[in-house]
Motif scaffolding. Sequence first.
Motif, mmCIF file in Angstrom:
data_model
loop_
_atom_site.group_PDB
_atom_site.id
_atom_site.type_symbol
_atom_site.label_atom_id
_atom_site.label_comp_id
_atom_site.label_asym_id
_atom_site.label_seq_id
_atom_site.Cartn_x
_atom_site.Cartn_y
_atom_site.Cartn_z
ATOM 1 N N CYS A 54 0.847 -1.205 0.000
ATOM 2 C CA CYS A 54 0.000 0.000 0.000
ATOM 3 C C CYS A 54 0.879 1.250 0.000
ATOM 4 C CB CYS A 54 -0.922 0.002 1.219
ATOM 5 S SG CYS A 54 -2.021 -1.412 1.299
ATOM 6 N N THR A 59 -1.482 4.352 -4.002
ATOM 7 C CA THR A 59 -2.321 5.442 -3.491
ATOM 8 C C THR A 59 -2.256 6.635 -4.449
ATOM 9 O OG1 THR A 59 -0.459 6.100 -2.059
ATOM 10 C CG2 THR A 59 -2.181 4.722 -1.082
ATOM 11 N N ARG A 62 -2.048 5.525 -8.216
ATOM 12 C CA ARG A 62 -3.273 4.911 -8.725
ATOM 13 C C ARG A 62 -4.347 5.967 -9.018
ATOM 14 N NH1 ARG A 62 -5.270 0.187 -5.064
ATOM 15 N NH2 ARG A 62 -3.179 -0.484 -5.659
ATOM 16 N N ILE A 63 -4.493 6.921 -8.119
ATOM 17 C CA ILE A 63 -5.510 7.953 -8.305
ATOM 18 C C ILE A 63 -5.096 8.904 -9.425
ATOM 19 C CG2 ILE A 63 -6.568 9.944 -7.150
ATOM 20 C CD1 ILE A 63 -6.442 7.957 -4.613
ATOM 21 N N VAL A 190 -7.285 5.875 4.965
ATOM 22 C CA VAL A 190 -7.816 5.721 3.609
ATOM 23 C C VAL A 190 -9.326 5.490 3.647
ATOM 24 C CG1 VAL A 190 -7.766 4.250 1.559
ATOM 25 C CG2 VAL A 190 -5.632 4.951 2.629
ATOM 26 N N ALA A 194 -12.156 7.998 1.913
ATOM 27 C CA ALA A 194 -13.149 7.533 0.937
ATOM 28 C C ALA A 194 -14.559 7.907 1.377
ATOM 29 C CB ALA A 194 -13.030 6.025 0.751
ATOM 30 N N THR A 279 -11.624 0.976 -1.694
ATOM 31 C CA THR A 279 -11.548 2.292 -1.046
ATOM 32 C C THR A 279 -10.763 3.278 -1.899
ATOM 33 O OG1 THR A 279 -9.658 1.480 0.262
ATOM 34 C CG2 THR A 279 -11.817 1.439 1.308
ATOM 35 N N THR A 280 -9.662 2.843 -2.507
ATOM 36 C CA THR A 280 -8.901 3.769 -3.350
ATOM 37 C C THR A 280 -9.657 4.093 -4.638
ATOM 38 O OG1 THR A 280 -7.616 1.863 -4.150
ATOM 39 C CG2 THR A 280 -6.603 3.245 -2.461
ATOM 40 N N ILE A 283 -12.004 6.845 -3.704
ATOM 41 C CA ILE A 283 -11.288 8.119 -3.590
ATOM 42 C C ILE A 283 -10.988 8.682 -4.979
ATOM 43 C CG2 ILE A 283 -9.126 9.211 -2.848
ATOM 44 C CD1 ILE A 283 -9.101 7.153 -0.527
ATOM 45 N N PHE A 300 -4.716 13.199 -5.125
ATOM 46 C CA PHE A 300 -5.046 12.634 -3.820
ATOM 47 C C PHE A 300 -4.714 13.619 -2.699
ATOM 48 C CE2 PHE A 300 -4.711 8.391 -1.246
ATOM 49 C CZ PHE A 300 -5.791 8.785 -0.483
ATOM 50 N N LEU A 320 -1.138 8.549 4.492
ATOM 51 C CA LEU A 320 -0.437 8.518 3.201
ATOM 52 C C LEU A 320 1.065 8.405 3.402
ATOM 53 C CD1 LEU A 320 -1.892 11.018 0.571
ATOM 54 C CD2 LEU A 320 -1.601 8.549 0.414
#
Length: 475
Positions: A54, A59, A62-63, A190, A194, A279-280, A283, A300, A320
């Motif tokens: 993670c 995080t 990915r976003i 996280v 979300a 969850t990600t 977000i 993010f 984070l």
Amino acid sequence: MHIVDYFVIAGYFALVMYLGYYSMKKVSNFDDYAVAGRSMPLPIFFAAIAATLCGGGATIGRISFMHTTGIIVFFALTGVVINQIFSGLFISGRVHNAGKNVYSLGDLYGIYYGRSGRLLSSVFGFLFCVGAFGVQILAMGAILQTATGISLIPAALIASIVTLAYTWSGGILAVTLTDAVQYVIIVIGVTLCAYLAIDHLGGFDAMMSILYSNPRFETNMKPLANWSLVQFLGLFFSFLLGEFCAPYYIQRYASTKSAKDSKNGLLIFGVHWIFFMATTAAIGLASMAIQPDVKPDLAFTNLIRDILPPGITGLVFGALLAAVMSTGAAMINTSAVIYTRDIYNKFINTAATQAQLLRQSRLSTLVVGGISIGVAIIFQDVFGLMIYMFKLWPSAILPPLMCGLLWGKISPYAGAPAVIAGGLSFFLWSDKVLGEPFGIPANFIGIGMNCLVLFFIHQKMKGHKPEGPFLPDLN
């Protein structure tokens, strides 16, 4: 941010530094520094694996990818679930049972392919970890840049120095202890982010309505965007194989109390990863709806800063940082162990004592940190650098490793040439050189060439007794 948020972040930094100091007093030799005395219990092992995966790519990266490309990333990410479950069922136990002389990826290659395999796999493993830590440095910088307003590079340096300090002091013990704490912070932070982001938009249905009504996200909301099936499979296999048997996982499989703990920890993680993906994803969708024009790499962190209440903002920024620092610490420690075990102890000072190996590990931790900072400054693209590393790794390393672990009858002569063929063909075919002709992903070419060379040389040399650098290295 509110002053409370700064105190929360400062408190987090203080906590991980204390854990590093505490661990330093527990580390007396290289075994402690590299594999925690092979005594890691299942809960700590699970937290270490989860916190490592993670990280910045999972995080911030990915976003960012959702803003630029879309939800396709989450279909590709199912590859991570598959590889962790497969590793739990078939890989981790074999690594743990390979013997008390196994500290690293190079030790496994040494068993199957001799000193030549050890050297090449160690070089690739070292570079993979250095590049991966570079990704985490960029992510840490993006977090602190948003939180404090200072520029990216100074922010990255601050977070990197803290991560280096506790990793240098306590080795794998400090990394795993901080992972346990960081994992709890990650899950809470996280999940809160979300929930609050969707609530800010008036609920899930309102969020989806905003996204579908925005023409710029028409492609992003399609399962495969505008990608061809071949392009999607290239991304899917990047996640399926990109961290499969990565050096830091091999090190952790060797650190547990038992093979059963390794197996069960990975199977539990496979289920957990589905929750983390959900969850990600939430977000990312909320970020697209709230701030459609944001710079993707800051999506993010800007979301956290702009919509969360005081106190919660600091907690989620801390989460984070926890996610990214735990992953970064794993990369640094593994790089140091690879250098110390597979290069220094095997090619420079074969008679090194545990105390000498411990000193080399701590020294190389600092050197690795410096090199990774340079990599981060040169490649300022979090997700792009991660994907490149994920494609290179299986191209060079995986086929010989899988043949050794799952079959064990492969010719020792086959490993080194296969590694070279896979890594070189990937590099030449990639968008850095030839630009992936005919739309064929470079990792397909790299893995294919690796397998062909591995098979051909095994068939030619399977009756030959290994000699010289191809003799199995079992010590």
